[in-house]
Design a protein around this motif. Structure first.
Motif, short mmCIF file in Angstrom:
data_model
loop_
_atom_site.label_atom_id
_atom_site.label_comp_id
_atom_site.label_asym_id
_atom_site.label_seq_id
_atom_site.Cartn_x
_atom_site.Cartn_y
_atom_site.Cartn_z
N ASP A 225 -9.58 25.39 30.15
CA ASP A 225 -10.81 26.01 29.42
C ASP A 225 -11.47 26.66 30.61
OD1 ASP A 225 -11.74 26.82 27.36
OD2 ASP A 225 -13.46 25.15 27.07
N TYR A 226 -11.47 26.05 31.71
CA TYR A 226 -12.34 26.67 32.65
C TYR A 226 -11.63 27.58 33.69
CZ TYR A 226 -17.02 24.52 32.03
OH TYR A 226 -18.09 24.25 31.60
N ASN C 56 -7.23 34.33 31.94
CA ASN C 56 -7.00 34.72 33.35
C ASN C 56 -8.23 35.42 34.04
OD1 ASN C 56 -4.32 34.47 31.93
ND2 ASN C 56 -3.80 34.42 34.21
N CYS C 57 -8.71 36.67 33.37
CA CYS C 57 -9.59 37.55 33.87
C CYS C 57 -10.11 38.37 32.85
CB CYS C 57 -8.80 38.39 34.99
SG CYS C 57 -9.63 39.12 35.95
N ILE C 58 -11.53 38.78 33.05
CA ILE C 58 -12.06 39.64 32.58
C ILE C 58 -12.52 40.92 33.49
CG2 ILE C 58 -14.12 40.08 31.15
CD1 ILE C 58 -14.39 37.66 30.39
N THR C 59 -11.81 42.01 33.38
CA THR C 59 -12.26 43.24 34.00
C THR C 59 -12.91 44.27 33.09
OG1 THR C 59 -9.97 42.66 34.80
CG2 THR C 59 -11.06 44.72 35.65
N ARG C 123 -14.35 28.65 28.52
CA ARG C 123 -15.60 28.59 29.12
C ARG C 123 -15.65 29.23 30.60
NH1 ARG C 123 -17.23 22.36 28.30
NH2 ARG C 123 -15.00 22.18 27.70
N THR C 124 -14.29 29.66 31.03
CA THR C 124 -14.09 30.11 32.18
C THR C 124 -14.70 31.63 32.06
OG1 THR C 124 -12.67 31.12 33.78
CG2 THR C 124 -11.97 31.26 31.54
N TRP C 127 -18.37 32.64 33.83
CA TRP C 127 -18.65 33.18 35.16
C TRP C 127 -18.31 34.35 35.13
CZ3 TRP C 127 -18.86 30.15 40.26
CH2 TRP C 127 -19.90 28.97 40.20
N HIS C 128 -16.98 34.84 34.58
CA HIS C 128 -16.39 35.92 34.76
C HIS C 128 -17.36 37.18 33.79
CE1 HIS C 128 -12.28 34.39 35.62
NE2 HIS C 128 -12.51 35.32 36.51
N GLU C 131 -20.03 37.89 36.12
CA GLU C 131 -19.80 38.84 37.35
C GLU C 131 -19.70 40.26 36.75
OE1 GLU C 131 -16.22 37.86 39.35
OE2 GLU C 131 -16.09 39.68 40.35
N VAL C 132 -19.10 40.55 35.47
CA VAL C 132 -19.03 41.75 34.94
C VAL C 132 -20.22 42.39 34.67
CG1 VAL C 132 -18.22 43.15 33.24
CG2 VAL C 132 -16.86 41.58 34.06
N ILE C 149 -24.62 37.22 39.28
CA ILE C 149 -24.14 35.78 40.20
C ILE C 149 -23.81 36.47 41.46
CG2 ILE C 149 -21.73 36.69 39.36
CD1 ILE C 149 -21.06 33.53 39.06
#
Lengths: 401, 205, 176, 107, 453
Positions: A225-226, C56-59, C123-124, C127-128, C131-132, C149
């Motif tokens: 999840d994290y 994986n990622c948010i861009t 939940r990741t 932070w992503h 950042e965006v 952040i």
């Protein structure tokens, strides 16, 4: 007065002391660089740990929009400076993916060789500094002794000891030097037995087990999840390794290599009979398991390096020449994650037809790994905070980029 | 008196330790900072341990340092730290209270001092002190024996009436031991986790 | 992985809010409207057939050309594109979700474009998204703790936007 | 220099005792009061030990003085533990250890 | 009170040099005090410097490196001096938040406590600055005061890390004093005295006479003692008060220069002290494994030869103590640090019960409960005429014995007061003979092993 009785904190702890807000870092011996943790503590018990990052923010993504893809290589070095080869590799692969450029067979094995060797070096530092976090100084120097030899090897091949800029889009800046493989062989022969020493000093040390087992437990669901990755994810028992499960452009490197993903399955790690047993106190997903996964990955990487050397010897041709500085990138975008020592290191590249990318995005593994801090540090003791942070093995250069 | 040979070392050390003891006792009284009070108390009690050494009560002095200074006072300082609101707590006492207290205190002191100096036996120095060697006041083992119920220090006692009253301190020793045990359990009970407090609170609702 | 099947399923469920599927590119992507992003993501994560449990990622990519001469040549209108790279640790497949946002909300400069936060799903994303928000200036509606952040809290501007100008001075520290 | 007699020790004990009593009277802090108690006990202890010293008096109290001093020391330790527990408990409930505020039972 | 200053060493030295000085001579007394003070201060200071060097050297070797090599020639043996000069030249910083008085006092409190404890530590037979008949407890007590320096430093620094260090230290030291005291009691009751000189002398002879080999329980209790000693002097793995990975530097975070140096002098001083105490209590003190000087008869000869024998004894003592410190250094560079709650559990759950069990076990052994101790096992000591353990009596015992002998009447004829193989002491103590027999009993448990044989 009676209102204090209703306060949940009053009933939790032996003696109600005043809450303290303390800053751990950014100048603190065990925050691995410039991490700042704001701890809200009640006596020794941490009720809240908030990481504050950005002290090493160097605008790597912005810089990427102003440099050509090859010029960006040294900036990748400085992200995870402990595993610069893996960073170089990640960037090189994403550029190649966009260009659909395949490196020759020999170059492929060279890349595996370098990546795995750097993984060993990186995990050695992780192990040593973890010992340091727990108050044991000696393993740190032992780890650096071995790492020095890897750095010697790297120095011989690219002239640098920390920021290699060796693997580039298209191949590598140079082939291995004469006699390098023999030296590498000698190093591996020497490394194998001393790993036993590390297990004695740390892994199976009673004090070490008491400090790490059951501390900072991260369940598998929470780990995913994290977005954690690498040893942190696998230490929680998730069988996921990009070398096997990742993008074909990346897994292609490891095609026909023999290795097992280091993860606990049915209560066992692969080949764990040769290593200290999992202590009874350890819970899957705790600091001890994260550490143990790293230790086993060192052995795994040693085997991979051996295989890579064998294949490199057998492979014909060259190892690929770096692309030209002005090589235009085709219009389009590509995202690629590689399995760096600290986890999944992703590069995202948008090109508009020039050599200079339109947008570069870096997905950092430590960034996600660190984000679990407030979750796992809640309710632990102050002494457990370094024990947990150390087990995540973060590199601030990569988090802040 | 200040001849080379007749130098009274006991007196010199006595005055040294007495001044330290009294000085730090007063410092405890007049200090407004609770941590400094604890610090002065440590020095005061340490100096009084020096006085105990001078009287030949070496075991008592060592115990004073160990239990009192090393144990009790550390506990006290610990308590100060736990309960300190702001970092350096000041305890201001109104000056009216000071005046009253000082008047009463000096009266009490005058009374005690005059009592101490009135008794002729107490102001008379021991005539044959020179004859007593350090070995003669060695009392550690006799104290141990005394606690076990055997008074080896009173072997020369012949008066049968007095003999009856000195069969040793075994019973008080046991009582004190049990008392201490009860105290320990009680203190632990009082300072233990306050889960019950919440339960009571809920019960009240 | 069958992207067409996924697209069809989403289309059936969300209609035109699932705008497009492109498979000819290196990484196939599906474009979704900003309004239904959260629902789409929830389905992608929870549907047993897809199980995209790992974000994986948010861009965010800023499509904007400050140079007017060059801007005339580009084939897109200025916008901010959000990319969500998803993968599944169990089924081992990946997909890219794209969301097109205006550069400024209602085209008023300084009004941050809004998109639903997915931090309640992965939940990741917490932070992503921070950042965006920090670097690109996108407002995530429903984010529990949207603060800068990487940059200091009092930093002005969004450095990754193409029209960003580095301030000459920050708290008395000269930058050039 | 006059030879040191029991009275000298008694005087020191008296000063400590008085300082302790005043401490108990004037300090607001429960721990300050506790320190006063320690001073009083120690002042008494000096008397016991002085009376029991063979060096100071030919006909001394003997070891009994030291026995009582030891009991006092040990009991003071117990007393301090209990007092501290009370103080902490009081602090938990009232967030202060000002003794003047301990008036919950006042009608 | 000239006795207060022990003149033994000085007088012997002066006597040897041909100077005859009356013991109560002021100049002599002052000189003696000075000599004692200076010698002890020298020992503490030199020991601290030596151990700082040794720490670096040992750590270096353990960590596969060389340690200091340059300062002062080949082995870097002047490194500690160079460190000292560096520390002297450092700026003495005091944080604005600090309580000035306490902040300044704290290092001296620590150092003074560590140094004062040396007053009662004998280095050889009778080589002790101050004969204190409860020396064992005196040393433990004074050593326990070192914690005040740490607490004050932590509290006065005005830093939260320091405060944490101080809180940990106070909790830790107070707890560890209990098992430490219990461990120390074991040799004390075997010897029947708290006088360290006597305890040391009771272990004359071959190394089988050392108390650590006295019975299995003393052997076990030594290890408990050593663990607790490491904890009480704040060395790794119990160095929580200064845990650098958690608390930056704990109580001395805000200290620099010489003040910081005093804390370290205190730490190394205490290390040597607890090792020295272990040496005397368990490892025969100044007696070597082979009683060479006893065989030669030098140790009771008087004059220069006895002085040489005592000097060798002092060397012997120091070597053993240094070995103890080296082991502490070794442990420090090997083990990770425990957590505060684990340190407390180690104390309460392991050390204290173990020490108590050893205490009871040794008590049982001593009273012949196990049926083994009654007859002495063979030891090389039986080959030679060394003074047996039971022959060391405190003066009051000797006096009481003499008195009893003088008053000796027909009633006592059957029960000689000082005989070694008595029955259990008769403590009913109503009549004169019975009470004097109780006196004798004090000596008897001690002599059970040695005195009879």
């Amino acid at each position: 007065m009676a209102s204090h009785l209703g306060d949940p904190r009053v009933v939790e702890f032996d003696v109600r002391t005043d809450e303290m807000l303390i800053n751990m870092g950014p100048q603190h011996p065990s925050t691995h660089g410039v991490l700042r943790l704001a701890l809200r503590t009640d006596g020794e018990i941490v009720s809240e740990a908030t990481p504050h990052i950005g002290y090493l923010h160097r605008c790597a993504e912005k810089i990427g929009e102003n440099l050509s893809h090859r010029q960006y290589i040294p900036y990748t070095d400085r992200m995870d400076y402990l595993a610069a080869m893996n960073m170089n590799l990640g960037w090189a692969l994403v550029v190649e993916k966009l260009l659909k450029h395949e490196v020759p067979e020999r170059g492929r094995h060279l890349r595996v060789l370098m990546a795995e060797l750097n993984r060993i070096a990186s995990h050695l530092v992780a192990m040593g500094t973890y010992g340091l976090d727990l108050g044991s100084f000696t393993p740190f120097l032992y780890a650096f002794r071995e790492r020095e030899r890897i750095l010697d090897l790297f120095e011989e091949v690219c002239g640098a000891r920390l920021t290699y800029s060796y693997i580039t889009p298209g191949g590598a800046t140079g082939d291995l030097t004469e006699g390098w493989l023999e030296k590498c062989e000698a190093f591996l022969d020497q490394l194998a037995p001393v790993i036993e020493e590390y297990h004695t000093l740390l892994t199976s040390n009673a004090v070490f087990i008491r400090r790490t087992a059951g501390i900072g437990v991260l369940s598998a669901e929470m780990a995913i999840d994290y977005g954690t990755s690498g040893p942190v994810l696998r230490g929680s028992g998730v069988d996921y390794d990009l070398r096997r499960d990742g993008d074909p452009w990346y897994t292609g490197l490891y095609r026909d290599y023999k290795y097992e993903v280091i993860v606990q399955k049915d209560g066992h790690y692969p080949k764990d009979r040769d290593y200290p047993p999992v202590p009874a106190e350890a819970v899957l997903g705790d600091s001890w398991h994260r550490f143990y996964v790293r230790m086993l990955e060192v052995v795994q990487s040693v085997e991979l390096v051996r295989q890579a050397m064998e294949r490199y010897r057998a492979a014909k041709g060259d190892c690929g020449a770096p692309l030209k500085l002005t090589q235009r990138l085709p219009k389009g975008e590509a995202y690629l994650e590689t399995e760096a020592p600290r986890g999944q290191m992703g590069f995202f590249l948008v090109a508009d037809g020039n050599a200079i990318p339109w947008r570069v995005r870096v997905r950092s593994s430590s960034f996600c790994n660190l984000s679990i801090t407030h979750e796992v540090c809640r309710g632990c003791l102050i002494a457990d905070v370094p024990a947990v942070i150390g087990s995540l093995d973060i590199v601030m250069g990569e988090i802040d980029r | 008196m200040m001849t080379l040979a007749g130098m009274d070392w006991h007196a010199i050390y006595f005055w040294l330790f007495a001044l330290l003891t009294c000085g730090f006792a007063l410092a405890v009284l007049f200090s407004a900072n609770v941590v400094r009070m604890a610090f002065y108390l440590v020095l005061c009690l340490g100096a009084s341990a020096g006085l105990f050494f001078l009287t030949g009560a070496e075991f008592v002095a060592a115990m004073q340092l160990m239990i009192y200074v090393g144990g009790t006072l550390v506990l006290l300082v610990f308590g100060v730290m736990l309960t300190a609101h702001s970092r350096f707590v000041s305890l201001r006492t109104p000056s009216g209270e000071w005046i009253l207290a000082l008047i009463a205190g000096s009266a009490l002191l005058a009374l005690l001092l005059s009592a101490a100096l009135k008794v002729p036996d107490w102001v008379k120095a021991n005539p044959d002190r020179a004859a007593i060697s350090a070995a003669d006041v060695e009392a550690t083992t006799p104290i141990g024996m005394g606690f076990a119920g055997v008074r080896v220090d009173k072997l020369s006692q012949t008066d049968p009436q007095l003999l009856g009253g000195m069969s040793g301190y075994l019973l008080p020793f046991l009582i004190v031991s049990i008392h201490l045990l009860v105290v320990l359990i009680g203190a632990a009970y009082m300072a233990r986790a306050k889960r019950r407090a919440a339960a009571v609170d809920e019960g009240a609702v | 992985m069958d992207h067409q099947k996924l697209f069809d399923q989403l289309r059936e469920r969300f209609g035109d809010d699932v705008r497009a599927l492109v498979v000819e590119t290196i990484d196939p992507w599906i474009e979704v409207s900003a309004e239904r992003l959260e629902d789409v993501c929830r389905l992608l994560k929870n549907d047993a057939a897809w199980q995209f449990n790992l974000l994986n990622c948010i861009t965010a990519v800023d499509y904007f050309e400050p140079d007017a001469k060059k801007a005339a040549k580009v084939d897109w209108k200025p916008h901010v594109q959000m990319l969500y790279h998803l993968s599944s640790t169990t089924l081992k497949h990946t997909v890219v979700i794209k969301v097109r946002l205006p550069r400024w909300k209602d085209d008023v400069a300084g009004q941050l474009p809004e998109v639903a936060s997915v931090s309640g799903i992965w939940r990741t994303a917490d932070w992503h998204e921070r950042e965006v928000y920090d670097l690109m200036g996108v407002m995530f509606v429903g984010h529990p703790d949207l603060r800068r952040i990487l940059c200091p809290e009092d930093w002005e501007g969004y450095p990754l936007r193409k029209d960003y100008v580095m301030p000459l001075e920050y708290h008395g520290i000269r930058n050039r | 220099m006059a030879p040191i007699t029991v009275a000298h020790y008694l005087a020191v004990g008296a000063v400590m005792f008085v300082a302790g009593v005043l401490c108990m009277v004037t300090k607001r802090n429960a721990l300050g009061v506790l320190m006063g108690v320690e001073l009083v006990l120690n002042g008494a202890n000096i008397n016991f030990v002085a009376f029991g010293s063979k060096l100071l008096r030919a006909e001394s109290l003997g070891l009994d003085g030291q026995f009582i001093a030891l009991f006092v020391i040990v009991l003071a330790a117990g007393e301090a533990a209990v007092a501290l527990a009370i103080a902490l408990n009081f602090y938990n409930n009232h967030t202060t250890i000002d003794v003047d505020r301990a008036d919950d039972l006042k009608g | 009170m000239a006795e207060l200053i022990n003149l033994q060493i000085l007088n012997r030295l002066l006597g040897w040099a041909g100077v005859d000085l009356p013991p109560s001579h002021l100049a002599g007394a002052v000189l003696a005090a000075l000599v004692h003070g200076v010698i002890l201060l020298g020992i503490v200071a030199v020991a601290a410097m030596f151990f700082i060097w040794a720490e670096r050297k040992v750590a270096g070797r353990i960590q596969d490196r060389l340690g200091p090599t340059r300062v002062g020639g080949r082995f870097g043996w002047l490194q500690a001096l160079a460190d000292g000069i560096k520390l002297l030249s450092k700026e003495d910083v005091r944080p604005r938040e600090a309580d000035a008085l306490l902040f300044r006092c704290a290092p001296y409190v620590s150092f003074a406590a560590s140094f004062t404890a040396y007053l009662a530590l004998p280095f050889s037979d009778g080589w002790v600055a101050q004969h204190i008949n409860s020396a064992v407890f005196f040393i433990l007590a004074v050593l326990g005061l070192e914690v005040f320096g740490v607490i004050l430093a932590g509290y006065a620094s005005g830093s939260k890390w320091s405060l944490f260090g101080a809180m940990r230290e106070s909790a830790q030291v107070v707890s560890y004093e209990v098992p430490l005291g219990l461990c120390v009691v074991v040799p004390v009751f075997i010897c029947g005295t708290m006088n360290l000189v006597t305890i040391g002398n009771m272990q004359t002879g071959w190394l089988t006479n050392w108390l650590v080999f006295h019975d299995p329980f003393t052997f076990a209790v030594f290890w408990v003692y050593f663990t607790c000693a490491i904890a009480s002097v704040n060395r790794a793995p119990f160095d929580l008060a200064e845990a650098e990975s958690e608390l930056v530097a704990g109580f001395h975070t805000e200290y620099s220069g010489m003040r910081w140096c005093y804390f370290f002098m205190a730490e190394y001083g205490s290390m040597l002290l607890v090792s020295g105490l272990a040496t005397i209590l368990f490892f025969g003190g100044w007696h070597g494994p082979v009683p060479v000087f006893d065989m030669l008869g030098w140790s009771s000869m008087g004059g220069v030869l006895q002085y040489v024998a005592e000097l060798a004894g002092a060397a012997n003592f120091l070597i053993k103590a240094v070995v103890g410190v080296t082991v502490m250094i070794w442990v420090r560079w090997t083990l990770p640090r425990l957590r505060i709650d684990q340190v407390m559990t180690t104390c309460l759950k392991y050390c204290t019960p173990l020490a108590a069990v050893c205490f009871l076990g040794a008590l049982g052994w001593q009273t012949g409960m196990f049926g083994l101790a009654a007859g002495p096992l063979w030891s090389p000591n039986q080959l030679m005429a060394v003074k047996q353990r039971g022959e060391y009596r405190e003066s009051w015992v000797l006096k009481a014995e003499a008195a009893a002998a003088a008053e000796g009447s027909a009633a006592q004829a059957g029960r000689p007061a000082a005989s070694g193989d008595r029955d259990e002491p008769d403590v009913s103590g109503e009549t004169e003979p019975a009470r004097s027999s109780a006196t004798g009993a004090v000596g008897s448990p001690l002599s059970r092993k040695g005195g009879v044989g």
